[in-house]
Design a protein around this motif. Structure first.
Motif, PDB file in Angstrom:
ATOM      1  N   TYR A   1       0.849  -1.183   0.000  1.00  0.00           N
ATOM      2  CA  TYR A   1       0.000   0.000   0.000  1.00  0.00           C
ATOM      3  C   TYR A   1       0.890   1.239   0.000  1.00  0.00           C
ATOM      4  CZ  TYR A   1      -3.432   3.476   1.410  1.00  0.00           C
ATOM      5  OH  TYR A   1      -4.227   4.586   1.444  1.00  0.00           O
ATOM      6  N   VAL A   2       0.628   2.158  -0.907  1.00  0.00           N
ATOM      7  CA  VAL A   2       1.411   3.391  -0.994  1.00  0.00           C
ATOM      8  C   VAL A   2       0.592   4.556  -0.442  1.00  0.00           C
ATOM      9  CG1 VAL A   2       0.689   3.699  -3.421  1.00  0.00           C
ATOM     10  CG2 VAL A   2       2.690   4.946  -2.553  1.00  0.00           C
ATOM     11  N   ASP A   3       1.198   5.344   0.432  1.00  0.00           N
ATOM     12  CA  ASP A   3       0.564   6.557   0.934  1.00  0.00           C
ATOM     13  C   ASP A   3       0.691   7.642  -0.132  1.00  0.00           C
ATOM     14  OD1 ASP A   3       0.129   5.242   3.288  1.00  0.00           O
ATOM     15  OD2 ASP A   3       1.514   6.441   4.488  1.00  0.00           O
ATOM     16  N   ILE A   4      -0.410   8.325  -0.425  1.00  0.00           N
ATOM     17  CA  ILE A   4      -0.392   9.356  -1.467  1.00  0.00           C
ATOM     18  C   ILE A   4      -1.090  10.605  -0.952  1.00  0.00           C
ATOM     19  CG2 ILE A   4      -1.206   9.993  -3.787  1.00  0.00           C
ATOM     20  CD1 ILE A   4      -1.052   7.047  -4.555  1.00  0.00           C
ATOM     21  N   LYS A   5      -0.481  11.752  -1.208  1.00  0.00           N
ATOM     22  CA  LYS A   5      -1.148  13.011  -0.898  1.00  0.00           C
ATOM     23  C   LYS A   5      -0.786  14.039  -1.969  1.00  0.00           C
ATOM     24  CE  LYS A   5       0.566  13.725   3.173  1.00  0.00           C
ATOM     25  NZ  LYS A   5       0.884  14.366   4.472  1.00  0.00           N
ATOM     26  N   THR A   6      -1.678  15.000  -2.170  1.00  0.00           N
ATOM     27  CA  THR A   6      -1.444  16.052  -3.157  1.00  0.00           C
ATOM     28  C   THR A   6      -1.432  17.411  -2.469  1.00  0.00           C
ATOM     29  OG1 THR A   6      -2.393  14.834  -5.016  1.00  0.00           O
ATOM     30  CG2 THR A   6      -2.355  17.221  -5.196  1.00  0.00           C
ATOM     31  N   ILE A   7      -0.504  18.251  -2.891  1.00  0.00           N
ATOM     32  CA  ILE A   7      -0.428  19.606  -2.354  1.00  0.00           C
ATOM     33  C   ILE A   7      -0.462  20.599  -3.510  1.00  0.00           C
ATOM     34  CG2 ILE A   7       0.826  19.045  -0.232  1.00  0.00           C
ATOM     35  CD1 ILE A   7       3.415  19.836  -1.781  1.00  0.00           C
ATOM     36  N   GLU A   8      -0.971  21.798  -3.226  1.00  0.00           N
ATOM     37  CA  GLU A   8      -0.898  22.867  -4.211  1.00  0.00           C
ATOM     38  C   GLU A   8       0.507  23.451  -4.194  1.00  0.00           C
ATOM     39  OE1 GLU A   8      -3.854  25.866  -3.863  1.00  0.00           O
ATOM     40  OE2 GLU A   8      -5.510  24.429  -3.814  1.00  0.00           O
ATOM     41  N   ILE A   9       0.951  23.881  -5.363  1.00  0.00           N
ATOM     42  CA  ILE A   9       2.304  24.406  -5.491  1.00  0.00           C
ATOM     43  C   ILE A   9       2.258  25.892  -5.842  1.00  0.00           C
ATOM     44  CG2 ILE A   9       4.341  24.353  -6.994  1.00  0.00           C
ATOM     45  CD1 ILE A   9       4.314  22.143  -4.910  1.00  0.00           C
ATOM     46  N   GLU A  10       3.075  26.645  -5.136  1.00  0.00           N
ATOM     47  CA  GLU A  10       3.238  28.076  -5.431  1.00  0.00           C
ATOM     48  C   GLU A  10       4.651  28.301  -5.961  1.00  0.00           C
ATOM     49  OE1 GLU A  10       0.779  30.192  -5.072  1.00  0.00           O
ATOM     50  OE2 GLU A  10      -0.622  28.933  -3.939  1.00  0.00           O
ATOM     51  N   ALA A  11       4.808  29.395  -6.704  1.00  0.00           N
ATOM     52  CA  ALA A  11       6.148  29.756  -7.177  1.00  0.00           C
ATOM     53  C   ALA A  11       7.074  29.909  -5.976  1.00  0.00           C
ATOM     54  CB  ALA A  11       6.088  31.056  -7.968  1.00  0.00           C
ATOM     55  N   GLU A  12       8.307  29.439  -6.142  1.00  0.00           N
ATOM     56  CA  GLU A  12       9.372  29.501  -5.129  1.00  0.00           C
ATOM     57  C   GLU A  12       9.278  28.405  -4.075  1.00  0.00           C
ATOM     58  OE1 GLU A  12      10.026  33.430  -3.599  1.00  0.00           O
ATOM     59  OE2 GLU A  12       9.851  34.350  -5.574  1.00  0.00           O
ATOM     60  N   ASP A  13       8.260  27.538  -4.129  1.00  0.00           N
ATOM     61  CA  ASP A  13       8.255  26.360  -3.258  1.00  0.00           C
ATOM     62  C   ASP A  13       9.401  25.434  -3.659  1.00  0.00           C
ATOM     63  OD1 ASP A  13       5.956  27.409  -2.206  1.00  0.00           O
ATOM     64  OD2 ASP A  13       4.640  25.781  -2.838  1.00  0.00           O
ATOM     65  N   GLN A  14       9.926  24.693  -2.680  1.00  0.00           N
ATOM     66  CA  GLN A  14      10.950  23.689  -2.968  1.00  0.00           C
ATOM     67  C   GLN A  14      10.575  22.372  -2.298  1.00  0.00           C
ATOM     68  OE1 GLN A  14      15.278  24.944  -2.852  1.00  0.00           O
ATOM     69  NE2 GLN A  14      14.392  26.762  -1.910  1.00  0.00           N
ATOM     70  N   LEU A  15      10.798  21.274  -3.028  1.00  0.00           N
ATOM     71  CA  LEU A  15      10.641  19.932  -2.471  1.00  0.00           C
ATOM     72  C   LEU A  15      12.013  19.313  -2.280  1.00  0.00           C
ATOM     73  CD1 LEU A  15       7.843  17.997  -4.421  1.00  0.00           C
ATOM     74  CD2 LEU A  15       7.632  19.203  -2.247  1.00  0.00           C
ATOM     75  N   LEU A  16      12.155  18.542  -1.212  1.00  0.00           N
ATOM     76  CA  LEU A  16      13.358  17.737  -0.981  1.00  0.00           C
ATOM     77  C   LEU A  16      12.915  16.301  -0.779  1.00  0.00           C
ATOM     78  CD1 LEU A  16      16.397  17.289  -0.269  1.00  0.00           C
ATOM     79  CD2 LEU A  16      15.769  17.805   2.110  1.00  0.00           C
ATOM     80  N   LEU A  17      13.350  15.404  -1.664  1.00  0.00           N
ATOM     81  CA  LEU A  17      13.142  13.966  -1.495  1.00  0.00           C
ATOM     82  C   LEU A  17      14.479  13.367  -1.106  1.00  0.00           C
ATOM     83  CD1 LEU A  17      11.042  14.987  -3.756  1.00  0.00           C
ATOM     84  CD2 LEU A  17      10.809  12.577  -4.324  1.00  0.00           C
ATOM     85  N   CYS A  18      14.497  12.463  -0.125  1.00  0.00           N
ATOM     86  CA  CYS A  18      15.803  11.927   0.291  1.00  0.00           C
ATOM     87  C   CYS A  18      15.676  10.562   0.949  1.00  0.00           C
ATOM     88  CB  CYS A  18      16.498  12.901   1.249  1.00  0.00           C
ATOM     89  SG  CYS A  18      15.665  13.118   2.840  1.00  0.00           S
TER      90      CYS A  18
END
Length: 247
Positions: free
Chosen positions: A175-192
């Motif tokens: 089972y994979v946990d999934i969520k969606t977020i709204e994105i604004e300019a200048e947001d940054q994601l870090l996956l690690c």
């Protein structure tokens, strides 16, 4: 949209069992993925590299993901297929019995981002509200924290910190946990992978992402910080900067 992917063996491990990448479909939409393999006799790097290879292929063949619902369905479907392939491979190859991998992935468009995870590789976001973790670890210590048996401080140094409650490829179903977020300019994601999150504090992660360094410099700095703190594990990360928008 700016992206950078970087991986490092660390200072102790003989092999890098992490894999990852950032892939673009024909509609200019990006998929960022980090996978941290596990299993004896180098089976971990087999699991993580197979998972990334398949997800890359699926992504490059995908239709445009026009909404969060479509992105979530795509993610569930492809994770199910990858899980089946990994599980079958481990059954057919004795040296790979029990292999598996974490996975954290983000479908990135100009208006939304859909994030999925299995295991303890993480996704964080830096935005106008600050720096926060979007994913929840599927680990034994996190279950102990949630049930009130240990504190978050205890969890940081718990001897069974590496035990996962969920991984890709270890069982017939996942089972994979999934969520969606709204994105604004200048947001940054870090996956690690946990080779970074176990070694670099949340405050250090935030400070580095918020700095005026280039994306490549931020990635290199984070890996250096993890190695300076011992570097006992492989270290892999993706940074996605939404400054310019995309897809």
């Amino acid at each position: 949209m700016g992206v950078v992917f970087m991986t490092d063996r660390g200072k102790v491990r003989q092999h890098n069992e992490d894999s990852g990448g950032v892939f673009v479909n024909r509609y200019g939409q990006s998929l960022a993925v980090v996978a941290d393999g596990m299993g004896g006799h180098r089976a971990g790097d087999v699991a993580s590299s197979l998972a990334i290879k398949e997800l890359k292929q699926y992504w490059e063949e995908s239709e445009k993901l026009s909404s969060p619902d479509v992105a979530s369905r795509w993610m569930k479907e492809k994770i199910t297929q990858v899980n089946q392939h990994l599980f079958q491979y481990s059954q057919e190859h004795e040296e790979c019995r029990g292999m598996g991998t974490t996975v954290v992935m983000a479908v990135c468009t100009d208006s939304f981002c859909t994030v999925g995870n299995i295991g303890d590789s993480r996704c964080y976001i830096l935005n106008e509200n600050g720096f926060s973790q979007l994913t929840e670890d599927h680990s034994l210590v996190n279950e102990l924290v949630k049930s009130g048996q240990i504190s978050r401080e205890d969890a940081e140094h718990h001897p069974r910190k590496n035990i996962l409650m969920r991984a890709l490829g270890t069982e017939e179903r996942v089972y994979v946990d999934i969520k969606t977020i709204e994105i604004e300019a200048e947001d940054q994601l870090l996956l690690c992978s946990d080779g970074l999150s176990n070694k670099v504090s949340t405050e250090q992660l935030k400070e580095t992402l918020a700095s005026s360094l280039t994306l490549e410099e931020k990635a290199a700095s984070l890996i250096q910080q993890a190695n300076d703190s011992g570097g006992e594990d492989n270290i892999t990360l993706v940074i996605v900067d939404f400054t310019n928008g995309s897809g």
